[in-house]
Motif scaffolding. Structure first.
Motif, short mmCIF file in Angstrom:
data_model
loop_
_atom_site.label_atom_id
_atom_site.label_comp_id
_atom_site.label_asym_id
_atom_site.label_seq_id
_atom_site.Cartn_x
_atom_site.Cartn_y
_atom_site.Cartn_z
N SER A 51 42.49 38.27 28.80
CA SER A 51 43.27 39.13 29.68
C SER A 51 44.65 38.51 29.87
O SER A 51 44.87 37.34 29.56
CB SER A 51 42.59 39.27 31.05
N ARG A 52 45.55 39.32 30.37
CA ARG A 52 46.83 38.76 30.79
C ARG A 52 46.57 37.99 32.08
O ARG A 52 45.71 38.36 32.88
CB ARG A 52 47.83 39.88 31.03
N LEU A 53 47.30 36.92 32.27
CA LEU A 53 47.14 36.11 33.47
C LEU A 53 47.43 36.94 34.71
O LEU A 53 46.74 36.83 35.72
CB LEU A 53 48.08 34.90 33.40
N THR A 54 48.45 37.80 34.63
CA THR A 54 48.83 38.61 35.78
C THR A 54 47.73 39.59 36.18
O THR A 54 47.67 40.00 37.33
CB THR A 54 50.14 39.38 35.50
N ARG A 55 46.84 39.96 35.27
CA ARG A 55 45.69 40.81 35.58
C ARG A 55 44.45 39.98 35.88
O ARG A 55 43.61 40.36 36.70
CB ARG A 55 45.38 41.76 34.42
N GLY A 56 44.31 38.86 35.19
CA GLY A 56 43.12 38.03 35.34
C GLY A 56 43.08 37.23 36.62
O GLY A 56 42.00 36.99 37.16
N PRO A 58 44.05 37.98 39.76
CA PRO A 58 43.41 38.70 40.86
C PRO A 58 41.90 38.88 40.65
O PRO A 58 41.12 38.79 41.60
CB PRO A 58 44.13 40.05 40.90
N ALA A 59 41.49 39.13 39.41
CA ALA A 59 40.06 39.27 39.12
C ALA A 59 39.34 37.95 39.41
O ALA A 59 38.26 37.93 40.00
CB ALA A 59 39.85 39.70 37.68
N LEU A 92 31.87 45.06 28.01
CA LEU A 92 33.26 44.92 28.43
C LEU A 92 34.22 45.79 27.61
O LEU A 92 35.42 45.76 27.83
CB LEU A 92 33.67 43.45 28.33
N SER A 93 33.69 46.57 26.68
CA SER A 93 34.56 47.32 25.76
C SER A 93 35.47 48.33 26.45
O SER A 93 36.54 48.62 25.95
CB SER A 93 33.72 48.02 24.68
N ASP A 94 35.05 48.85 27.58
CA ASP A 94 35.91 49.82 28.25
C ASP A 94 36.58 49.28 29.51
O ASP A 94 37.06 50.05 30.33
CB ASP A 94 35.15 51.12 28.53
N VAL A 95 36.63 47.97 29.64
CA VAL A 95 37.39 47.37 30.73
C VAL A 95 38.84 47.28 30.25
O VAL A 95 39.14 46.57 29.30
CB VAL A 95 36.84 45.99 31.13
N ARG A 96 39.67 48.02 30.91
CA ARG A 96 41.03 48.27 30.43
C ARG A 96 41.85 47.02 30.14
O ARG A 96 42.59 46.97 29.18
CB ARG A 96 41.75 49.13 31.46
N HIS A 97 41.73 46.01 30.94
CA HIS A 97 42.62 44.85 30.82
C HIS A 97 41.99 43.66 30.11
O HIS A 97 42.49 42.55 30.22
CB HIS A 97 43.13 44.45 32.20
N ILE A 137 32.48 40.41 35.76
CA ILE A 137 33.86 40.47 35.28
C ILE A 137 34.36 41.91 35.30
O ILE A 137 35.46 42.19 35.76
CB ILE A 137 33.99 39.88 33.87
N ALA A 138 33.54 42.82 34.80
CA ALA A 138 33.94 44.23 34.78
C ALA A 138 34.24 44.71 36.20
O ALA A 138 35.25 45.38 36.43
CB ALA A 138 32.84 45.08 34.14
N ALA A 139 33.40 44.36 37.14
CA ALA A 139 33.62 44.77 38.53
C ALA A 139 34.89 44.13 39.10
O ALA A 139 35.64 44.76 39.83
CB ALA A 139 32.40 44.42 39.38
N ALA A 140 35.13 42.88 38.75
CA ALA A 140 36.30 42.17 39.28
C ALA A 140 37.61 42.76 38.75
O ALA A 140 38.63 42.74 39.44
CB ALA A 140 36.22 40.69 38.94
N PHE A 141 37.58 43.28 37.53
CA PHE A 141 38.78 43.89 36.96
C PHE A 141 38.97 45.32 37.47
O PHE A 141 40.00 45.93 37.19
CB PHE A 141 38.74 43.87 35.43
N GLY A 142 37.99 45.85 38.18
CA GLY A 142 38.16 47.17 38.78
C GLY A 142 37.41 48.24 38.02
O GLY A 142 36.71 47.96 37.04
#
Length: 154
Positions: A51-56, A58-59, A92-97, A137-142
């Motif tokens: 993931s990008r750090l800026t997205r990861g 907060p997760a 995790l295939s459909d977790v956007r970030h 992880i999926a839940a943490a990314f939203g």
């Protein structure tokens, strides 16, 4: 003094586990001895979700108080690398970030107890082999998002 010894033993356990995940543990340790990143190939024990750090970040903060596995951070490249189970790609295939790299992808790793070339373990391997839970992880990314590129490929 006991705390320093305990930390050293924890780092050694994590380093041993991580080096043993590589095809040639001696080469991994040699790279670390020379203050270089070591290439550890995924697929034997884990995959890498990037993931990008800026997205990861907060997760990761949402997971801070729950069980979690190793996460490598590279602020200079704006990247985070989550070590996940071998069967995590589909979940995790459909977790956007997140992008889950296939087996055989090489991760450039520092040892568990220090930073090398700007990379450091946000949550270091501890030697247990515990990995990040895909569902957490999926839940943490939203919520799972619509991905326009998926429609374009259909």
């Amino acid at each position: 003094m006991a705390h320093l010894m305990s930390s050293a033993l924890q780092y050694e356990a994590g380093d041993t586990w991580l080096a043993d995940c590589g095809e040639r543990p001696a080469l991994v340790r040699a790279a670390w001895d020379e203050e270089r990143l070591a290439l550890v190939v995924s697929g034997a024990r884990w995959l890498v979700a990037e993931s990008r750090l800026t997205r990861g970040w907060p997760a990761a903060s949402r997971l801070r108080d729950s069980p979690h596995g190793p996460v490598l951070a590279d602020p200079d490249a704006d990247k985070m690398f989550w070590l996940v189970p071998l069967d995590a790609a589909e979940e995790l295939s459909d977790v956007r970030h997140l992008v889950v790299h296939s087996a055989g992808w090489s991760l450039s790793c520092p040892p568990t107890g220090r930073q090398v070339d700007g990379r450091f373990w946000l949550w270091r391997p501890d030697g247990s082999g515990d990995l990040n839970d895909s569902a957490r992880i999926a839940a943490a990314f939203g919520p799972r998002d619509y991905r326009p590129e998926a429609e374009a490929l259909a």
